[in-house]
Every structure is written in C-alpha cells, then in structure tokens.
Design a protein around this motif. Sequence first.
Motif, PDB file in Angstrom:
ATOM      1  N   THR A  33       4.112   8.123 -18.230  1.00  0.00           N
ATOM      2  CA  THR A  33       3.393   7.112 -17.438  1.00  0.00           C
ATOM      3  C   THR A  33       4.672   6.066 -17.377  1.00  0.00           C
ATOM      4  N   LEU A  34       5.083   5.742 -16.204  1.00  0.00           N
ATOM      5  CA  LEU A  34       5.979   4.383 -16.032  1.00  0.00           C
ATOM      6  C   LEU A  34       5.101   3.459 -15.637  1.00  0.00           C
ATOM      7  N   PHE A  35       5.180   2.327 -16.637  1.00  0.00           N
ATOM      8  CA  PHE A  35       4.366   1.234 -16.519  1.00  0.00           C
ATOM      9  C   PHE A  35       4.779  -0.163 -16.301  1.00  0.00           C
ATOM     10  N   HIS A  36       3.858  -0.960 -15.662  1.00  0.00           N
ATOM     11  CA  HIS A  36       4.361  -2.342 -15.558  1.00  0.00           C
ATOM     12  C   HIS A  36       3.101  -3.122 -15.455  1.00  0.00           C
ATOM     13  N   ALA A  37       2.989  -4.327 -16.126  1.00  0.00           N
ATOM     14  CA  ALA A  37       1.970  -5.217 -16.215  1.00  0.00           C
ATOM     15  C   ALA A  37       2.129  -6.446 -15.316  1.00  0.00           C
ATOM     16  N   PHE A  38       1.038  -6.985 -14.654  1.00  0.00           N
ATOM     17  CA  PHE A  38       1.133  -7.936 -13.813  1.00  0.00           C
ATOM     18  C   PHE A  38      -0.090  -9.118 -14.255  1.00  0.00           C
ATOM     19  N   GLN A  39       0.308 -10.227 -14.218  1.00  0.00           N
ATOM     20  CA  GLN A  39      -0.677 -11.572 -14.595  1.00  0.00           C
ATOM     21  C   GLN A  39      -2.089 -11.201 -13.791  1.00  0.00           C
ATOM     22  N   MET A  40      -3.090 -11.297 -14.351  1.00  0.00           N
ATOM     23  CA  MET A  40      -4.248 -11.369 -13.508  1.00  0.00           C
ATOM     24  C   MET A  40      -4.700 -12.606 -12.647  1.00  0.00           C
ATOM     25  N   PRO A  41      -5.032 -12.378 -11.420  1.00  0.00           N
ATOM     26  CA  PRO A  41      -5.114 -13.592 -10.482  1.00  0.00           C
ATOM     27  C   PRO A  41      -5.990 -14.743 -11.168  1.00  0.00           C
ATOM     28  N   PHE A  42      -5.566 -15.777 -11.101  1.00  0.00           N
ATOM     29  CA  PHE A  42      -6.403 -16.950 -11.918  1.00  0.00           C
ATOM     30  C   PHE A  42      -7.425 -17.440 -10.898  1.00  0.00           C
ATOM     31  N   PHE A  43      -7.147 -17.878  -9.539  1.00  0.00           N
ATOM     32  CA  PHE A  43      -7.869 -18.386  -8.661  1.00  0.00           C
ATOM     33  C   PHE A  43      -8.734 -17.377  -7.863  1.00  0.00           C
ATOM     34  N   VAL A  44     -10.015 -17.893  -7.568  1.00  0.00           N
ATOM     35  CA  VAL A  44     -10.729 -16.904  -6.905  1.00  0.00           C
ATOM     36  C   VAL A  44     -10.084 -16.468  -5.324  1.00  0.00           C
ATOM     37  N   ASN A  45      -9.610 -17.932  -4.917  1.00  0.00           N
ATOM     38  CA  ASN A  45      -9.039 -17.383  -3.680  1.00  0.00           C
ATOM     39  C   ASN A  45      -7.842 -16.323  -3.721  1.00  0.00           C
ATOM     40  N   ASP A  46      -7.298 -16.260  -4.881  1.00  0.00           N
ATOM     41  CA  ASP A  46      -6.319 -15.162  -4.821  1.00  0.00           C
ATOM     42  C   ASP A  46      -6.992 -13.722  -4.727  1.00  0.00           C
ATOM     43  N   LEU A  47      -8.114 -13.930  -5.144  1.00  0.00           N
ATOM     44  CA  LEU A  47      -8.939 -12.405  -5.236  1.00  0.00           C
ATOM     45  C   LEU A  47      -9.265 -12.023  -3.632  1.00  0.00           C
ATOM     46  N   ILE A  48      -9.767 -13.116  -3.176  1.00  0.00           N
ATOM     47  CA  ILE A  48     -10.318 -12.840  -1.672  1.00  0.00           C
ATOM     48  C   ILE A  48      -9.527 -12.785  -0.715  1.00  0.00           C
ATOM     49  N   ARG A  49      -8.381 -13.526  -0.754  1.00  0.00           N
ATOM     50  CA  ARG A  49      -7.254 -13.285   0.244  1.00  0.00           C
ATOM     51  C   ARG A  49      -6.787 -11.758   0.233  1.00  0.00           C
ATOM     52  N   LYS A  50      -6.717 -11.194   1.366  1.00  0.00           N
ATOM     53  CA  LYS A  50      -6.101 -10.034   1.723  1.00  0.00           C
ATOM     54  C   LYS A  50      -4.575 -10.140   1.609  1.00  0.00           C
ATOM     55  N   GLN A  51      -4.269  -9.435   0.429  1.00  0.00           N
ATOM     56  CA  GLN A  51      -2.579  -9.430   0.275  1.00  0.00           C
ATOM     57  C   GLN A  51      -2.278  -8.030  -0.295  1.00  0.00           C
ATOM     58  N   ARG A  52      -0.964  -8.005  -0.425  1.00  0.00           N
ATOM     59  CA  ARG A  52      -0.461  -6.791  -0.684  1.00  0.00           C
ATOM     60  C   ARG A  52      -0.479  -6.743  -2.356  1.00  0.00           C
ATOM     61  N   GLN A  53      -0.648  -5.599  -2.825  1.00  0.00           N
ATOM     62  CA  GLN A  53      -0.193  -5.283  -4.554  1.00  0.00           C
ATOM     63  C   GLN A  53       0.863  -5.819  -4.791  1.00  0.00           C
ATOM     64  N   PRO A  54       1.002  -6.329  -5.969  1.00  0.00           N
ATOM     65  CA  PRO A  54       2.094  -6.919  -6.549  1.00  0.00           C
ATOM     66  C   PRO A  54       3.239  -5.713  -6.510  1.00  0.00           C
ATOM     67  N   TYR A  55       3.148  -4.701  -6.675  1.00  0.00           N
ATOM     68  CA  TYR A  55       4.108  -3.650  -7.020  1.00  0.00           C
ATOM     69  C   TYR A  55       4.455  -2.995  -5.636  1.00  0.00           C
ATOM     70  N   HIS A  56       3.759  -3.455  -4.433  1.00  0.00           N
ATOM     71  CA  HIS A  56       4.102  -2.709  -3.017  1.00  0.00           C
ATOM     72  C   HIS A  56       5.442  -2.578  -2.543  1.00  0.00           C
ATOM     73  N   ASP A  57       6.170  -3.595  -2.632  1.00  0.00           N
ATOM     74  CA  ASP A  57       7.579  -3.503  -2.396  1.00  0.00           C
ATOM     75  C   ASP A  57       8.679  -3.024  -3.304  1.00  0.00           C
ATOM     76  N   LEU A  58       7.993  -2.835  -4.693  1.00  0.00           N
ATOM     77  CA  LEU A  58       8.848  -2.334  -5.999  1.00  0.00           C
ATOM     78  C   LEU A  58       8.789  -0.786  -5.678  1.00  0.00           C
ATOM     79  N   LEU A  59       7.904  -0.164  -5.357  1.00  0.00           N
ATOM     80  CA  LEU A  59       7.700   1.051  -5.257  1.00  0.00           C
ATOM     81  C   LEU A  59       8.355   1.876  -4.062  1.00  0.00           C
ATOM     82  N   THR A  60       9.951   1.784  -4.309  1.00  0.00           N
ATOM     83  CA  THR A  60      10.612   2.229  -2.986  1.00  0.00           C
ATOM     84  C   THR A  60      10.617   3.824  -2.936  1.00  0.00           C
ATOM     85  N   ASP A  61      11.417   4.191  -1.954  1.00  0.00           N
ATOM     86  CA  ASP A  61      11.694   5.769  -1.861  1.00  0.00           C
ATOM     87  C   ASP A  61      12.622   6.146  -2.859  1.00  0.00           C
ATOM     88  N   ALA A  62      13.641   4.838  -3.391  1.00  0.00           N
ATOM     89  CA  ALA A  62      14.452   5.451  -4.450  1.00  0.00           C
ATOM     90  C   ALA A  62      13.802   5.583  -5.554  1.00  0.00           C
TER      91      ALA A  62
END
Length: 169
Positions: A33-62
């Motif tokens: 299992t390749l593992f990476h941890a991310f900070q839990m969103p702090f503000f409610v607005n961060d949870l409501i906004r439609k945004q990409r997952q933080p790892y979206h751009d990191l999971l490359t084809d390479a």
Amino acid sequence: MRNVLVPTDFSPASFDLAEKAIHTMGEQVLNITLFHAFQMPFFVNDLIRKQRQPYHDLLTDAFRNNCKQLKQQYPKQVNTIVFKHLYGNTPAVFRNFVDANDIDLIVYPDQYEFRQVHPDSVNPDTMFKKSRVPLLRQFKSKRRVITLPEITAVEEEAIALLKMLNATS
C-alpha cells in the motif's frame, strides 16, 4: 501474506523503498500500500466547494506505470500494489486506517525524509511511531558476489604491486 505500507511522495524514490522492502522480505508474498496523508479540511467552505482531490495531479501516468512495473518485475513477491490516502494527522485516525487495511508492517527507514508535495500533505512520522505497527527501519544490503576470474585479477594486481614495492626497497 504481509500487508506492507510504504510512504509515498509520488516520486521514483517511493518505488525504491518498495523494492528494498521486497528484497528484505525475501520470498514472502506482499500486498503493498503506497500511502500519503493529507490535512483534514478545517473550514466548512472547504468541504462544500467542489474541488479536486489533493492527490489528483500527483497520480500521474508515470506513477501508475511504476506500480505496474514493480508488480511485473516481482510477480511472485507482489500480490497487489495500491495507492491509499488518509485525511487526518492524529495517531488515532491513523490507527483506524491501519486496522481497516490490515497493515502488518510499515516501511520507514532511518534516513527517510518527508517531502511535502501538496500544501495539505502531512508528515507521517508521529503517526507511524505511535501506531504500534512494526517499522522496517533497515534493509538487507545487496551483497556483491565476486566471481573467480575477478578474484584472480585482484590477486594478480596485488602480486604485481608487491613485486614493485620489493624492487624499490
């Protein structure tokens, strides 16, 4: 079969860690299992906004190709290789992650240096150390086997050097 967690910063160095773990574990079959941890969103607005997952751009084809290559290179030792992330930075949250994924071993070498690849990336050091899961801190070194012709060449060089030293004295 062992379930092994390997921290990843999505670089080739992560796959080097996984490969070293495979060599150290010998003939044991591993689920990696390749593992990476991310900070839990702090503000409610961060949870409501439609945004990409933080790892979206990191999971490359390479990255995906490196996963496939590792599995193909060690088909007998690697049963599965997956990427999983965690939102949170407390030992209790990590312990739940470990229990849910049946992690037996964490690859965490003494010289491991955390690299923040996203503003929300979390250093897993405290979580790993307090998890009560065994840590693989040192790896078996790959020994260089010297073949007979190499020994002969080394011996011949040593004899020639001794002859030169005796001739000058």
